[in-house]
Scaffold this motif. Structure first.
Motif, PDB file in Angstrom:
ATOM      1  N   LEU A 186      31.753  20.084  19.771  1.00  0.00           N
ATOM      2  CA  LEU A 186      31.449  18.583  19.839  1.00  0.00           C
ATOM      3  C   LEU A 186      32.524  17.506  19.579  1.00  0.00           C
ATOM      4  O   LEU A 186      33.183  17.716  18.785  1.00  0.00           O
ATOM      5  N   PRO A 187      32.552  16.671  20.760  1.00  0.00           N
ATOM      6  CA  PRO A 187      33.635  15.738  20.608  1.00  0.00           C
ATOM      7  C   PRO A 187      33.340  14.595  19.569  1.00  0.00           C
ATOM      8  O   PRO A 187      32.332  14.280  19.332  1.00  0.00           O
TER       9      PRO A 187
ATOM     10  N   LYS B 295      25.456   9.431  22.191  1.00  0.00           N
ATOM     11  CA  LYS B 295      24.428  10.236  22.833  1.00  0.00           C
ATOM     12  C   LYS B 295      24.613  11.552  22.038  1.00  0.00           C
ATOM     13  O   LYS B 295      25.720  12.153  22.326  1.00  0.00           O
ATOM     14  N   PRO B 296      23.568  12.110  21.367  1.00  0.00           N
ATOM     15  CA  PRO B 296      23.608  13.501  20.842  1.00  0.00           C
ATOM     16  C   PRO B 296      24.018  14.337  21.704  1.00  0.00           C
ATOM     17  O   PRO B 296      23.268  14.508  22.985  1.00  0.00           O
ATOM     18  N   TRP B 297      24.542  15.524  21.444  1.00  0.00           N
ATOM     19  CA  TRP B 297      24.878  16.629  22.102  1.00  0.00           C
ATOM     20  C   TRP B 297      23.686  17.665  21.673  1.00  0.00           C
ATOM     21  O   TRP B 297      23.551  17.859  20.487  1.00  0.00           O
TER      22      TRP B 297
ATOM     23  N   LEU C  53      29.166  16.227  10.843  1.00  0.00           N
ATOM     24  CA  LEU C  53      28.006  16.585  11.801  1.00  0.00           C
ATOM     25  C   LEU C  53      26.656  15.749  11.353  1.00  0.00           C
ATOM     26  O   LEU C  53      26.140  16.255  10.181  1.00  0.00           O
ATOM     27  N   ILE C  54      25.987  14.866  12.192  1.00  0.00           N
ATOM     28  CA  ILE C  54      24.938  14.561  11.438  1.00  0.00           C
ATOM     29  C   ILE C  54      23.752  14.900  12.734  1.00  0.00           C
ATOM     30  O   ILE C  54      24.080  14.953  13.801  1.00  0.00           O
TER      31      ILE C  54
ATOM     32  N   LEU D 111      23.005  16.996  17.712  1.00  0.00           N
ATOM     33  CA  LEU D 111      24.209  16.688  16.726  1.00  0.00           C
ATOM     34  C   LEU D 111      25.240  15.791  17.096  1.00  0.00           C
ATOM     35  O   LEU D 111      25.348  15.619  18.449  1.00  0.00           O
ATOM     36  N   ILE D 112      25.739  14.902  16.547  1.00  0.00           N
ATOM     37  CA  ILE D 112      26.883  14.013  16.740  1.00  0.00           C
ATOM     38  C   ILE D 112      27.982  14.232  15.718  1.00  0.00           C
ATOM     39  O   ILE D 112      27.634  14.338  14.554  1.00  0.00           O
TER      40      ILE D 112
END
Length: 178
Positions: free
Chosen positions: A39-40, A73-75, A105-106, A132-133
């Motif tokens: 997750l970047p 944008k969420p992954w 992470l949210i 997740l973001i």
């Protein structure tokens, strides 16, 4: 019908674990990542540049705005799991309490709602993904098998005298738009 979990066919030979409770009184079933996933950080992308422009009342180009929006944008992290349940139930997907505190992470939507008719739908077999973001300054590397969310089966109520609903599900993530 009762309720439970199955592995989706795309992951049948991947040695995934079905969601599980870690303590006797835990309400949530822990979901694991089905694959290694990175997750970047939102801060690495063009997001900061646009924030600076907004703060200094400068005009951003449409391409810059699009890139900044893409950073937020969420992954979708795959779990390789689908859930079946009774028609008057849903599966609530919630963040693990350690994700924001330890990993930044949210879940951008706060919770996820998996409806009973999502199971075995024609578009994606009912595969559950966790949105997740990464709000941290570093990328977060999630390994296959790491716990990323929890699911809680919940009953729901309907309103008196509601109109008869005839729409059927055709997929996931906004597939029931009218």
């Amino acid at each position: 019908m009762a309720r439970g979990f199955e592995i989706v066919s795309d992951y049948a030979d991947q040695q995934l674990h079905l969601p599980y409770r870690t303590t006797k009184q835990a309400a949530g079933y822990d979901f694991e990542a089905a694959t290694d996933f990175t997750l970047p950080s939102i801060w690495k992308l063009n997001f900061v540049k646009v924030l600076w422009q907004i703060r200094h009342q400068q005009t951003s180009q449409p391409a810059e705005l699009d890139a900044a929006a893409a950073a937020l944008k969420p992954w979708l992290v795959p779990t390789g799991i689908k859930a079946y349940m009774n028609p008057d139930e849903y599966l609530l997907i919630a963040n693990r309490s350690s994700n924001p505190l330890k990993r930044n992470l949210i879940l951008p939507n706060g919770i996820g709602v998996i409806d009973a008719d999502y199971y075995n739908n024609a578009k994606n077999e009912g595969a559950i993904y966790v949105q997740l973001i990464n709000m941290g300054i570093r990328d977060v590397h999630i390994k296959k098998g790491e716990r990323i969310a929890q699911g809680i089966f919940t009953k729901y109520l309907t309103a008196d005298n509601e109109a008869t609903v005839t729409t059927t599900r055709s997929g996931g993530f906004g597939s029931t738009n009218r």
